[in-house]
Write a protein that holds these residues in place. Structure first.
Motif, PDB file in Angstrom:
ATOM      1  N   THR A  63       0.934  -1.209  -0.123  1.00 23.73           N
ATOM      2  CA  THR A  63      -0.199   0.025   0.062  1.00 23.73           C
ATOM      3  C   THR A  63       0.803   1.177  -0.025  1.00 23.73           C
ATOM      4  OG1 THR A  63      -1.754  -1.200   1.121  1.00 23.73           O
ATOM      5  CG2 THR A  63      -1.744   1.254   1.168  1.00 23.73           C
ATOM      6  N   GLU A  64       1.886   1.380   0.909  1.00 23.59           N
ATOM      7  CA  GLU A  64       2.885   2.386   0.786  1.00 23.59           C
ATOM      8  C   GLU A  64       3.670   2.695  -0.319  1.00 23.59           C
ATOM      9  OE1 GLU A  64       4.089   2.469   5.599  1.00 23.59           O
ATOM     10  OE2 GLU A  64       4.885   0.793   4.190  1.00 23.59           O
ATOM     11  N   VAL A  65       3.909   1.595  -1.197  1.00 21.14           N
ATOM     12  CA  VAL A  65       4.648   1.605  -2.239  1.00 21.14           C
ATOM     13  C   VAL A  65       3.669   2.381  -3.523  1.00 21.14           C
ATOM     14  CG1 VAL A  65       5.635   0.239  -4.298  1.00 21.14           C
ATOM     15  CG2 VAL A  65       6.336  -0.208  -1.915  1.00 21.14           C
ATOM     16  N   LEU A  66       2.640   1.718  -3.398  1.00 22.31           N
ATOM     17  CA  LEU A  66       1.673   2.129  -4.400  1.00 22.31           C
ATOM     18  C   LEU A  66       1.247   3.589  -4.418  1.00 22.31           C
ATOM     19  CD1 LEU A  66      -0.708  -0.909  -4.601  1.00 22.31           C
ATOM     20  CD2 LEU A  66       1.018  -0.095  -6.301  1.00 22.31           C
ATOM     21  N   ALA A  67       1.012   4.130  -2.885  1.00 20.17           N
ATOM     22  CA  ALA A  67       0.964   5.322  -2.697  1.00 20.17           C
ATOM     23  C   ALA A  67       2.028   6.377  -3.025  1.00 20.17           C
ATOM     24  CB  ALA A  67       0.585   5.632  -1.306  1.00 20.17           C
ATOM     25  N   ALA A  68       3.469   5.846  -2.692  1.00 16.54           N
ATOM     26  CA  ALA A  68       4.642   6.742  -3.368  1.00 16.54           C
ATOM     27  C   ALA A  68       4.542   6.953  -4.880  1.00 16.54           C
ATOM     28  CB  ALA A  68       5.730   5.971  -2.901  1.00 16.54           C
ATOM     29  N   GLN A  69       4.056   5.534  -5.647  1.00 15.71           N
ATOM     30  CA  GLN A  69       4.209   6.000  -7.145  1.00 15.71           C
ATOM     31  C   GLN A  69       3.182   6.734  -7.492  1.00 15.71           C
ATOM     32  OE1 GLN A  69       3.515   1.364  -8.058  1.00 15.71           O
ATOM     33  NE2 GLN A  69       5.571   1.323  -8.020  1.00 15.71           N
ATOM     34  N   ALA A  70       1.945   6.864  -6.705  1.00 23.47           N
ATOM     35  CA  ALA A  70       0.796   7.825  -7.201  1.00 23.47           C
ATOM     36  C   ALA A  70       1.473   9.082  -6.814  1.00 23.47           C
ATOM     37  CB  ALA A  70      -0.430   7.529  -6.301  1.00 23.47           C
ATOM     38  N   LYS A  71       2.261   9.332  -5.804  1.00 23.36           N
ATOM     39  CA  LYS A  71       2.647  10.650  -5.542  1.00 23.36           C
ATOM     40  C   LYS A  71       3.718  11.107  -6.552  1.00 23.36           C
ATOM     41  CE  LYS A  71       3.921  14.269  -3.576  1.00 23.36           C
ATOM     42  NZ  LYS A  71       3.236  15.533  -3.316  1.00 23.36           N
ATOM     43  N   ARG A  72       4.467   9.934  -7.186  1.00 23.28           N
ATOM     44  CA  ARG A  72       5.409  10.475  -8.172  1.00 23.28           C
ATOM     45  C   ARG A  72       4.864  10.863  -9.459  1.00 23.28           C
ATOM     46  NH1 ARG A  72       8.012   7.044 -12.170  1.00 23.28           N
ATOM     47  NH2 ARG A  72      10.167   7.627 -12.811  1.00 23.28           N
ATOM     48  N   GLU A  73       3.632  10.134  -9.662  1.00 30.76           N
ATOM     49  CA  GLU A  73       3.176  10.347 -11.017  1.00 30.76           C
ATOM     50  C   GLU A  73       2.420  11.803 -10.893  1.00 30.76           C
ATOM     51  OE1 GLU A  73       3.856   8.786 -13.700  1.00 30.76           O
ATOM     52  OE2 GLU A  73       4.893   7.564 -12.334  1.00 30.76           O
ATOM     53  N   ALA A  74       1.612  12.105  -9.813  1.00 27.04           N
ATOM     54  CA  ALA A  74       1.046  13.358  -9.428  1.00 27.04           C
ATOM     55  C   ALA A  74       2.038  14.466  -9.621  1.00 27.04           C
ATOM     56  CB  ALA A  74       0.390  13.230  -8.389  1.00 27.04           C
ATOM     57  N   LEU A  75       3.470  14.232  -9.261  1.00 29.76           N
ATOM     58  CA  LEU A  75       4.228  15.432  -9.102  1.00 29.76           C
ATOM     59  C   LEU A  75       4.765  15.306 -10.431  1.00 29.76           C
ATOM     60  CD1 LEU A  75       5.541  17.157  -7.007  1.00 29.76           C
ATOM     61  CD2 LEU A  75       7.359  15.383  -6.845  1.00 29.76           C
ATOM     62  N   ARG A  76       4.899  14.385 -11.261  1.00 40.03           N
ATOM     63  CA  ARG A  76       5.379  14.710 -12.703  1.00 40.03           C
ATOM     64  C   ARG A  76       4.505  15.489 -13.219  1.00 40.03           C
ATOM     65  NH1 ARG A  76       9.808  11.478 -14.918  1.00 40.03           N
ATOM     66  NH2 ARG A  76       8.421  11.514 -16.883  1.00 40.03           N
ATOM     67  N   SER A  77       3.173  15.117 -13.297  1.00 43.27           N
ATOM     68  CA  SER A  77       2.095  15.755 -13.906  1.00 43.27           C
ATOM     69  C   SER A  77       2.189  17.335 -13.386  1.00 43.27           C
ATOM     70  CB  SER A  77       0.678  15.101 -13.609  1.00 43.27           C
ATOM     71  OG  SER A  77       0.802  13.938 -14.456  1.00 43.27           O
ATOM     72  N   ALA A  78       2.313  17.533 -12.401  1.00 42.10           N
ATOM     73  CA  ALA A  78       2.094  19.138 -11.758  1.00 42.10           C
ATOM     74  C   ALA A  78       3.428  19.523 -12.436  1.00 42.10           C
ATOM     75  CB  ALA A  78       2.155  19.035 -10.268  1.00 42.10           C
ATOM     76  N   PHE A  79       4.488  19.025 -12.698  1.00 30.60           N
ATOM     77  CA  PHE A  79       5.686  19.694 -13.071  1.00 30.60           C
ATOM     78  C   PHE A  79       5.473  19.852 -14.604  1.00 30.60           C
ATOM     79  CE2 PHE A  79       8.344  18.755  -9.314  1.00 30.60           C
ATOM     80  CZ  PHE A  79       8.763  19.986  -9.123  1.00 30.60           C
ATOM     81  N   ALA A  80       4.933  19.128 -15.348  1.00 31.62           N
ATOM     82  CA  ALA A  80       4.512  19.095 -16.736  1.00 31.62           C
ATOM     83  C   ALA A  80       3.681  20.367 -16.781  1.00 31.62           C
ATOM     84  CB  ALA A  80       4.144  17.814 -17.256  1.00 31.62           C
ATOM     85  N   GLU A  81       2.881  20.599 -16.186  1.00 35.25           N
ATOM     86  CA  GLU A  81       2.012  21.769 -16.048  1.00 35.25           C
ATOM     87  C   GLU A  81       2.763  23.035 -15.814  1.00 35.25           C
ATOM     88  OE1 GLU A  81      -2.138  23.641 -14.491  1.00 35.25           O
ATOM     89  OE2 GLU A  81      -1.410  21.841 -13.759  1.00 35.25           O
ATOM     90  N   TYR A  82       3.684  23.071 -14.800  1.00 37.96           N
ATOM     91  CA  TYR A  82       4.357  23.977 -14.297  1.00 37.96           C
ATOM     92  C   TYR A  82       5.247  24.588 -15.720  1.00 37.96           C
ATOM     93  CZ  TYR A  82       8.082  27.020 -12.380  1.00 37.96           C
ATOM     94  OH  TYR A  82       8.730  27.905 -12.152  1.00 37.96           O
ATOM     95  N   PHE A  83       5.900  23.560 -16.193  1.00 38.46           N
ATOM     96  CA  PHE A  83       7.061  24.059 -17.232  1.00 38.46           C
ATOM     97  C   PHE A  83       6.234  24.221 -18.613  1.00 38.46           C
ATOM     98  CE2 PHE A  83       9.854  21.586 -14.524  1.00 38.46           C
ATOM     99  CZ  PHE A  83      10.794  22.742 -14.311  1.00 38.46           C
ATOM    100  N   SER A  84       4.948  24.282 -18.590  1.00 40.77           N
ATOM    101  CA  SER A  84       4.442  24.636 -20.090  1.00 40.77           C
ATOM    102  C   SER A  84       3.978  26.183 -19.730  1.00 40.77           C
ATOM    103  CB  SER A  84       2.964  24.066 -20.059  1.00 40.77           C
ATOM    104  OG  SER A  84       1.900  24.429 -18.793  1.00 40.77           O
ATOM    105  N   THR A  85       4.205  26.710 -18.708  1.00 38.57           N
ATOM    106  CA  THR A  85       4.333  28.334 -18.330  1.00 38.57           C
ATOM    107  C   THR A  85       5.894  29.107 -18.091  1.00 38.57           C
ATOM    108  OG1 THR A  85       2.189  28.112 -17.517  1.00 38.57           O
ATOM    109  CG2 THR A  85       3.435  29.963 -16.873  1.00 38.57           C
ATOM    110  N   TYR A  86       6.674  28.157 -17.315  1.00 37.97           N
ATOM    111  CA  TYR A  86       7.903  28.728 -17.119  1.00 37.97           C
ATOM    112  C   TYR A  86       8.990  27.644 -17.544  1.00 37.97           C
ATOM    113  CZ  TYR A  86       5.287  31.570 -13.578  1.00 37.97           C
ATOM    114  OH  TYR A  86       4.278  32.119 -12.876  1.00 37.97           O
ATOM    115  N   GLU A  87      10.140  28.126 -18.144  1.00 42.23           N
ATOM    116  CA  GLU A  87      11.143  27.331 -18.339  1.00 42.23           C
ATOM    117  C   GLU A  87      12.027  26.690 -17.260  1.00 42.23           C
ATOM    118  OE1 GLU A  87       9.567  28.777 -21.541  1.00 42.23           O
ATOM    119  OE2 GLU A  87      10.837  30.388 -20.389  1.00 42.23           O
ATOM    120  N   VAL A  88      12.170  27.468 -15.867  1.00 40.56           N
ATOM    121  CA  VAL A  88      12.849  27.292 -15.104  1.00 40.56           C
ATOM    122  C   VAL A  88      12.307  27.447 -13.839  1.00 40.56           C
ATOM    123  CG1 VAL A  88      15.167  27.910 -13.868  1.00 40.56           C
ATOM    124  CG2 VAL A  88      14.999  28.019 -16.275  1.00 40.56           C
ATOM    125  N   LEU A  89      12.557  26.839 -12.806  1.00 40.54           N
ATOM    126  CA  LEU A  89      12.317  27.024 -11.316  1.00 40.54           C
ATOM    127  C   LEU A  89      13.484  27.133 -10.571  1.00 40.54           C
ATOM    128  CD1 LEU A  89      10.175  26.832  -8.914  1.00 40.54           C
ATOM    129  CD2 LEU A  89      10.881  24.472  -8.697  1.00 40.54           C
TER     130      LEU A  89
END
Length: 478
Positions: free
Chosen positions: A355-381
């Motif tokens: 359960t913890e591993v699956l939750a961590a994988q879900a966090k990873r995918e959510a974070l990747r998606s959030a960064f994909a959206e961020y980098f559609s507006t900005y080139e750099v953080l």
């Protein structure tokens, strides 16, 4: 000394390669200068754990003959370099900070080591690390503790702390480290040098221990200047036909790249995403943001609610430990008594549940998606590398901006980019009120290392860290 009065052991690798290629200095002179520097300062710092003096001098003589003969020279011809002791080096001990590997000598070089050697560089030493590369400080039972050359009572970080301390103190102009949550960028920030964690898979992991965690580890260049790190990256990147993650073409680019002539868009954040952060660190990030404005970038302070550093770190550690724990227990067997406290803690750690591993994988995918959206507006953080400057050795807790946090909080601003595989550059920028280095971190979208290297070259040491030479205190550390 060279013509600009900077000693050879503090010239950067690019300069040294040019001086050697033009015959202005010999490779032997350069190697001897660095060996002399090791003899002078390593007893205080303990960054170098295996020295190849005779072999390096013989290789330098070969390099000088090649120059005299007019041979074709590599971009690092005759230049010394060092390697973190987690990467295999043919015929040279690779002890991984553990009694389990004391005296172990690999038969072949790691891919990264082979590529730097192929560029003409000369391996002079291996550098210290925590046992199994598994901690944010550099100490173990085989080769002991490494001290920060800016203050010997402070840590240079980990796990590439030996590499960062060697480069910062002039024992090496260029090195190879590795990073699973902080391990090239944090030590670089704490010692005032530069380090790049490229997009995951850009640089092959082949020949690094432990292979079982290759899904998260990154091998990366470390040096005193951005241009040296950029050169190292250009030599290290590209598939090797072995690492299953290093499959992208050497010239692979980001899906969206900044249009030519358009100002780079930068968002910056500090304590609101990674808090608590020392106010001096936040002020340094703000000052770097202001400098980017002066350089023509479009910069604004941003809110990134998806960036919860502890959350990302927890997910990353869950995923890494799910593979590392069982592997280490099988490796260690009945030799628990030979482990350092950090290695013992890694072996004793509870395996995460499914359960913890699956939750961590879900966090990873959510974070990747959030960064994909961020980098559609900005080139750099733009953000901190570490929330604090170099701390005293061995602390289990830190007080940061009046808040007591675990020592693992030092990874809050770096771990999200390991979890997502994004490229991130640690750039030395300023000095704290305690005269300790403060770095800033530049992050870009996947496969856009070019943008952060370009901005990093404009930022490095522009906030008051105008001299990259630490004091290397004469006293002995307590």
């Amino acid at each position: 000394m060279t013509r600009n009065s900077v000693p050879l052991h503090y010239q950067d690798a690019t300069t040294l390669a040019s001086l050697i290629a033009t015959g202005s200095v010999s490779s032997r002179d350069v190697v001897e200068a660095h060996l002399n520097r090791v003899a002078e300062v390593n007893p205080k710092i303990n960054a170098v754990v295996t020295l190849r003096a005779d072999q390096a001098l013989a290789a330098a003589d070969d390099a000088d003959r090649a120059v005299a003969d007019g041979a074709e020279l590599g971009p690092l011809h005759g230049v010394p370099f060092t390697v973190k002791d987690s990467l295999d080096t043919a015929g040279v001990p690779t002890q991984r900070g553990s009694k389990l590997f004391a005296g172990f000598t690999p038969a072949a070089d790691a891919t990264a080591v082979a590529r730097i050697r192929a560029a003409g560089a000369i391996l002079i030493a291996k550098t210290n690390l925590p046992e199994f590369s598994w901690w944010t400080e550099t100490d173990n039972l085989v080769t002991g503790r490494t001290n920060n050359p800016w203050n010997l009572d402070r840590t240079p970080g980990g796990s590439s702390g030996g590499e960062s301390a060697a480069i910062a103190s002039g024992m090496s102009p260029f090195g190879i480290g590795s990073d699973v949550a902080i391990s090239v960028r944090g030590p670089a920030a704490l010692t005032g040098i530069v380090a790049l964690k490229a997009t995951h898979g850009r640089i092959p992991y082949t020949g690094h221990f432990p292979a079982v965690t290759s899904a998260w580890w990154h091998v990366g260049p470390m040096a005193r200047t951005v241009r040296d790190v950029a050169l190292g990256y250009s030599l290290l990147s590209g598939p090797d036909g072995v690492d299953g993650y290093a499959v992208h073409a050497k010239n692979a680019e980001a899906a969206i790249v900044p249009a030519a002539g358009r100002a780079v868009r930068v968002g910056w954040v500090s304590d609101t995403a990674f808090g608590p952060v020392d106010p001096e660190v936040t002020a340094t990030v703000a000052a770097a943001a202001a400098r980017l404005v002066d350089l023509g970038c479009v910069v604004e302070r941003v809110q990134v609610p998806f960036l919860d550093g502890d959350d990302a770190l927890s997910a990353l550690m869950t995923l890494v430990s799910s593979a590392l724990g069982p592997y280490l227990r099988a490796l260690v067997g009945d030799r628990h008594g030979e482990l350092f406290r950090t290695g013992a803690a890694a072996v004793a750690a509870r395996d995460p549940s499914l359960t913890e591993v699956l939750a961590a994988q879900a966090k990873r995918e959510a974070l990747r998606s959030a960064f994909a959206e961020y980098f559609s507006t900005y080139e750099v953080l733009l953000c901190p590398v570490t929330p604090v400057t170099a701390r005293p050795h061995g602390l289990s807790e830190h007080v940061v901006d009046g808040v007591t946090v675990s020592s693992t909080h030092v990874m809050a601003a770096t771990s999200p980019f390991n979890l997502t595989g994004l490229p991130a550059l640690s750039v030395p920028y300023a000095l704290s009120s305690e005269r300790l280095p403060i770095g800033v971190q530049l992050v870009s979208t996947w496969f856009d290392e070019t943008t952060i290297l370009r901005l990093g070259a404009l930022l490095e040491r522009k906030g008051g860290l105008d001299d990259h030479r630490p004091p290397v205190a004469a006293r002995t550390a307590s």
